[in-house]
Enzyme design. Structure first.
Site, PDB file in Angstrom:
ATOM      1  N   ASP A 111     -19.224 -21.756 -15.921  1.00  0.00           N
ATOM      2  CA  ASP A 111     -19.769 -22.963 -15.297  1.00  0.00           C
ATOM      3  C   ASP A 111     -19.749 -24.167 -16.216  1.00  0.00           C
ATOM      4  O   ASP A 111     -19.646 -24.045 -17.443  1.00  0.00           O
ATOM      5  CB  ASP A 111     -21.232 -22.719 -14.910  1.00  0.00           C
ATOM      6  CG  ASP A 111     -22.152 -22.700 -16.130  1.00  0.00           C
ATOM      7  OD1 ASP A 111     -21.868 -21.918 -17.067  1.00  0.00           O
ATOM      8  OD2 ASP A 111     -23.125 -23.468 -16.168  1.00  0.00           O
ATOM      9  N   LYS A 134     -12.328 -17.441 -27.802  1.00  0.00           N
ATOM     10  CA  LYS A 134     -12.017 -18.706 -28.476  1.00  0.00           C
ATOM     11  C   LYS A 134     -12.254 -18.516 -29.970  1.00  0.00           C
ATOM     12  O   LYS A 134     -13.291 -18.916 -30.493  1.00  0.00           O
ATOM     13  CB  LYS A 134     -13.008 -19.790 -28.014  1.00  0.00           C
ATOM     14  CG  LYS A 134     -12.631 -20.600 -26.809  1.00  0.00           C
ATOM     15  CD  LYS A 134     -13.671 -21.727 -26.670  1.00  0.00           C
ATOM     16  CE  LYS A 134     -13.670 -22.304 -25.289  1.00  0.00           C
ATOM     17  NZ  LYS A 134     -14.827 -23.207 -25.081  1.00  0.00           N
ATOM     18  N   ASP A 156     -17.361 -17.303 -27.812  1.00  0.00           N
ATOM     19  CA  ASP A 156     -17.140 -18.647 -28.348  1.00  0.00           C
ATOM     20  C   ASP A 156     -17.623 -18.647 -29.793  1.00  0.00           C
ATOM     21  O   ASP A 156     -16.947 -18.100 -30.661  1.00  0.00           O
ATOM     22  CB  ASP A 156     -17.901 -19.619 -27.427  1.00  0.00           C
ATOM     23  CG  ASP A 156     -17.655 -21.080 -27.716  1.00  0.00           C
ATOM     24  OD1 ASP A 156     -16.546 -21.420 -28.107  1.00  0.00           O
ATOM     25  OD2 ASP A 156     -18.583 -21.886 -27.528  1.00  0.00           O
TER      26      ASP A 156
HETATM   27  P1  IMP Z   1     -21.422 -18.376 -27.828  1.00  0.00           P
HETATM   28  O1  IMP Z   1     -22.797 -17.923 -28.184  1.00  0.00           O
HETATM   29  O2  IMP Z   1     -21.085 -19.690 -28.454  1.00  0.00           O
HETATM   30  O3  IMP Z   1     -20.361 -17.340 -28.094  1.00  0.00           O
HETATM   31  O4  IMP Z   1     -21.466 -18.721 -26.283  1.00  0.00           O
HETATM   32  C1  IMP Z   1     -21.112 -17.839 -25.314  1.00  0.00           C
HETATM   33  C2  IMP Z   1     -21.521 -18.374 -23.964  1.00  0.00           C
HETATM   34  O5  IMP Z   1     -21.329 -19.790 -23.882  1.00  0.00           O
HETATM   35  C3  IMP Z   1     -20.628 -17.800 -22.902  1.00  0.00           C
HETATM   36  O6  IMP Z   1     -21.167 -16.597 -22.399  1.00  0.00           O
HETATM   37  C4  IMP Z   1     -20.600 -18.914 -21.873  1.00  0.00           C
HETATM   38  O7  IMP Z   1     -21.680 -18.788 -20.991  1.00  0.00           O
HETATM   39  C5  IMP Z   1     -20.743 -20.166 -22.669  1.00  0.00           C
HETATM   40  N1  IMP Z   1     -19.436 -20.810 -22.925  1.00  0.00           N
HETATM   41  C6  IMP Z   1     -18.739 -20.865 -24.093  1.00  0.00           C
HETATM   42  N2  IMP Z   1     -17.578 -21.530 -23.957  1.00  0.00           N
HETATM   43  C7  IMP Z   1     -17.524 -21.905 -22.653  1.00  0.00           C
HETATM   44  C8  IMP Z   1     -16.536 -22.613 -21.868  1.00  0.00           C
HETATM   45  O8  IMP Z   1     -15.465 -23.041 -22.322  1.00  0.00           O
HETATM   46  N3  IMP Z   1     -16.843 -22.785 -20.555  1.00  0.00           N
HETATM   47  C9  IMP Z   1     -17.998 -22.341 -19.983  1.00  0.00           C
HETATM   48  N4  IMP Z   1     -18.934 -21.665 -20.675  1.00  0.00           N
HETATM   49  C10 IMP Z   1     -18.702 -21.452 -21.994  1.00  0.00           C
END
Ligand code: IMP
Ligand code: MG
Length: 179
Positions: A158, A130, A102
């Site tokens: 989740d 994403k 993300d």
């Molecule tokens: P980042 O540090 O923003 O890349 O977050 C990654 C983590 O956020 C992932 O491993 C997920 O646990 C959670 N996450 C990000 N987007 C989603 C989503 O759309 N649904 C559920 N969990 C998400």
């Protein structure tokens, strides 16, 4: 549980196809390497379980857990290791298995930490990507599929620790997280 889902984005069948195709690629790319798959708990556990069975070469597995999200739907940027690896990474070709990339903040932190432990190589495998929301310069080496900037649940992902056991991936009805 099903009643909270607005629409299904990826069916069980579609997910299985995606996982098979990544597994095939990894099996080819790592056939002369010493593959260690590291799953970042808990979101990637369902993907990991299916992906390792789609891989046809010998591999080792390990798990680590970090917390980044609390119970909301936006990343906090705060990442904390809550469970560390058991295996010493020296000599291994590491493949970090993530559910979704993300902002990338979680993974970039994890990579920095793992890098310091001197594995032979490190690559990233994510089921979902994403790219619209990326806050750091990070690209997955293996990526299952792009997803739109919506909060998705199921197949390990989740909302507030629920919906991980849905066998497909969907979008929640807005009413669910406004409760
Ligand atoms: P980042 O540090 O923003 O890349 O977050 C990654 C983590 O956020 C992932 O491993 C997920 O646990 C959670 N996450 C990000 N987007 C989603 C989503 O759309 N649904 C559920 N969990 C998400
Ligand atoms: Mg996660």
């Amino acid at each position: 549980m099903e009643n909270d889902i607005q629409s299904v984005l990826f069916s069980e069948e579609r997910l299985a196809e995606i996982v098979q195709s990544i597994g095939k690629k990894i099996s080819e790319d790592y056939k002369d390497k010493n593959l260690l798959m590291v799953s970042v708990l808990k979101g990637s556990v369902v993907f990991m379980a299916d992906l390792m069975r789609a891989i046809t070469i010998p591999c080792s597995i390990d798990f680590m857990a970090v917390s980044s999200y609390g119970s909301g739907t936006k990343t906090s940027g705060v990442v904390k290791i809550t469970k560390d690896l058991d295996i010493n990474l020296k000599g291994y070709d590491l493949l970090v298995v993530e559910d979704i990339l993300d902002s990338g903040l979680t993974l970039s932190y994890i990579l920095e930490l793992l890098h310091a432990r001197s594995p032979k190589s490190i690559k990233i495998c994510t089921l979902f990507d994403k790219p619209d929301r990326r806050a750091v310069d990070l690209k997955a080496d293996y990526s299952g599929t792009l997803v739109p900037d919506e909060f998705i649940v199921g197949y390990g992902l989740d909302f507030d620790e629920k919906y991980r056991n849905l066998p497909y991936v969907g979008i929640l009805k807005p009413g669910v997280y406004e409760k």
